[in-house]
Design a protein around this motif. Structure first.
Motif, PDB file in Angstrom:
ATOM      1  N   UNK A 111      32.744  -7.069  -4.777  1.00  0.00           N
ATOM      2  CA  UNK A 111      31.803  -7.997  -3.667  1.00  0.00           C
ATOM      3  C   UNK A 111      31.048  -7.376  -2.503  1.00  0.00           C
ATOM      4  N   UNK A 112      29.879  -7.694  -2.489  1.00  0.00           N
ATOM      5  CA  UNK A 112      29.237  -7.109  -2.047  1.00  0.00           C
ATOM      6  C   UNK A 112      27.376  -7.662  -0.918  1.00  0.00           C
ATOM      7  N   UNK A 113      26.689  -7.330  -0.484  1.00  0.00           N
ATOM      8  CA  UNK A 113      25.793  -7.872  -0.338  1.00  0.00           C
ATOM      9  C   UNK A 113      24.912  -6.120  -0.747  1.00  0.00           C
ATOM     10  N   UNK A 114      23.519  -6.721  -1.302  1.00  0.00           N
ATOM     11  CA  UNK A 114      23.572  -5.107  -2.201  1.00  0.00           C
ATOM     12  C   UNK A 114      22.258  -5.402  -1.501  1.00  0.00           C
ATOM     13  N   UNK A 115      21.414  -4.012  -0.914  1.00  0.00           N
ATOM     14  CA  UNK A 115      19.986  -4.109  -0.778  1.00  0.00           C
ATOM     15  C   UNK A 115      19.444  -2.859  -1.277  1.00  0.00           C
ATOM     16  N   UNK A 116      18.224  -3.143  -1.590  1.00  0.00           N
ATOM     17  CA  UNK A 116      17.499  -1.696  -2.120  1.00  0.00           C
ATOM     18  C   UNK A 116      17.096  -0.869  -0.567  1.00  0.00           C
ATOM     19  N   UNK A 117      16.184  -0.139  -0.969  1.00  0.00           N
ATOM     20  CA  UNK A 117      16.202   1.493   0.223  1.00  0.00           C
ATOM     21  C   UNK A 117      15.766   1.998  -1.152  1.00  0.00           C
ATOM     22  N   UNK A 118      14.222   2.281   0.300  1.00  0.00           N
ATOM     23  CA  UNK A 118      13.331   3.431  -0.321  1.00  0.00           C
ATOM     24  C   UNK A 118      12.586   4.150   0.897  1.00  0.00           C
ATOM     25  N   UNK A 119      12.170   5.049   0.018  1.00  0.00           N
ATOM     26  CA  UNK A 119      12.182   6.534   1.514  1.00  0.00           C
ATOM     27  C   UNK A 119      10.595   6.505   0.420  1.00  0.00           C
ATOM     28  N   UNK A 120       9.474   6.381   1.340  1.00  0.00           N
ATOM     29  CA  UNK A 120       8.404   6.208   1.071  1.00  0.00           C
ATOM     30  C   UNK A 120       7.365   6.224   1.785  1.00  0.00           C
ATOM     31  N   UNK A 121       6.126   7.205   1.422  1.00  0.00           N
ATOM     32  CA  UNK A 121       4.545   7.670   2.070  1.00  0.00           C
ATOM     33  C   UNK A 121       3.522   5.901   2.133  1.00  0.00           C
ATOM     34  N   UNK A 122       3.541   5.300   3.022  1.00  0.00           N
ATOM     35  CA  UNK A 122       2.259   4.436   3.105  1.00  0.00           C
ATOM     36  C   UNK A 122       1.141   5.033   2.948  1.00  0.00           C
ATOM     37  N   UNK A 123      -0.008   4.632   1.967  1.00  0.00           N
ATOM     38  CA  UNK A 123      -1.435   4.786   2.115  1.00  0.00           C
ATOM     39  C   UNK A 123      -2.135   4.623   3.379  1.00  0.00           C
ATOM     40  N   UNK A 124      -1.519   4.324   4.615  1.00  0.00           N
ATOM     41  CA  UNK A 124      -2.334   4.205   5.752  1.00  0.00           C
ATOM     42  C   UNK A 124      -1.487   6.004   6.350  1.00  0.00           C
ATOM     43  N   UNK A 125      -1.105   6.287   5.979  1.00  0.00           N
ATOM     44  CA  UNK A 125       0.129   7.192   7.083  1.00  0.00           C
ATOM     45  C   UNK A 125       0.729   8.362   5.541  1.00  0.00           C
ATOM     46  N   UNK A 126       0.261   8.889   5.217  1.00  0.00           N
ATOM     47  CA  UNK A 126       0.806  10.198   3.722  1.00  0.00           C
ATOM     48  C   UNK A 126       1.256  10.920   3.942  1.00  0.00           C
ATOM     49  N   UNK A 127       1.401  11.375   4.855  1.00  0.00           N
ATOM     50  CA  UNK A 127       2.396  12.215   6.636  1.00  0.00           C
ATOM     51  C   UNK A 127       3.277  12.290   6.027  1.00  0.00           C
ATOM     52  N   UNK A 187       0.948  -0.948  -0.317  1.00  0.00           N
ATOM     53  CA  UNK A 187      -0.097  -0.300   0.075  1.00  0.00           C
ATOM     54  C   UNK A 187       0.531   1.089   0.052  1.00  0.00           C
ATOM     55  N   UNK A 188       1.157   1.626  -1.051  1.00  0.00           N
ATOM     56  CA  UNK A 188       1.788   3.019  -1.472  1.00  0.00           C
ATOM     57  C   UNK A 188       1.388   4.354  -1.553  1.00  0.00           C
ATOM     58  N   UNK A 189       1.797   4.853  -1.244  1.00  0.00           N
ATOM     59  CA  UNK A 189       0.414   6.021  -1.361  1.00  0.00           C
ATOM     60  C   UNK A 189       1.641   7.167  -2.404  1.00  0.00           C
ATOM     61  N   UNK A 190       2.905   6.896  -1.685  1.00  0.00           N
ATOM     62  CA  UNK A 190       4.321   8.015  -3.379  1.00  0.00           C
ATOM     63  C   UNK A 190       5.635   7.156  -2.866  1.00  0.00           C
TER      64      UNK A 190
END
Length: 121
Positions: free
Chosen positions: A89-105, A26-29
């Motif tokens: 050589x490494x473990x690569x991690x994905x990271x996002x900054x997101x606003x969930x639908x349940x709290x768009x603030x 549930x992603x708002x943005x």
């Protein structure tokens, strides 16, 4: 918000690999989508970042060899890696900054589980 990374593996020095990471739930943005990596015995460090507006930032170690891109319609970020070196050589991690639908603030930080990249002959 869940992140699923894929594309890691074993590659020879000088080779190429493309990582992808899809955000779901549930992603708002989504603001920034980022790739970090953590080598054995070292801290996790930023490799590349791309904002929703398309601004891109690379670590010095990635400049000229890695390309980050995103598909906003698919909530997916990619990391094309070329001219790979053993020190990548490494473990690569994905990271996002997101606003969930349940709290768009507020934007929140989300992490994927990581995908192993090994560069070795």
């Amino acid at each position: 918000v869940q992140l699923q990374a894929s594309g890691g593996g074993l590659v020879q020095p000088g080779g190429s690999l493309t990582l992808s990471c899809a955000a779901s739930g549930s992603i708002f943005s989504i603001n920034s989508m980022n790739w970090y990596r953590q080598a054995p015995g070292k801290q996790r460090v930023l490799v590349a970042a791309i904002t929703s507006g398309g601004s891109i930032n690379y670590a010095d170690s990635a400049k000229g060899r890695f390309t980050i891109s995103r598909d906003n319609a698919k909530n997916t970020v990619y990391l094309q890696m070329s001219s790979l070196k053993p020190e990548d050589t490494a473990v690569y991690y994905c990271n996002v900054e997101a606003k969930p639908e349940y709290d768009r603030r507020w934007s929140r930080n989300y992490w994927g589980e990581g995908t192993q990249v090994t560069v070795s002959s």
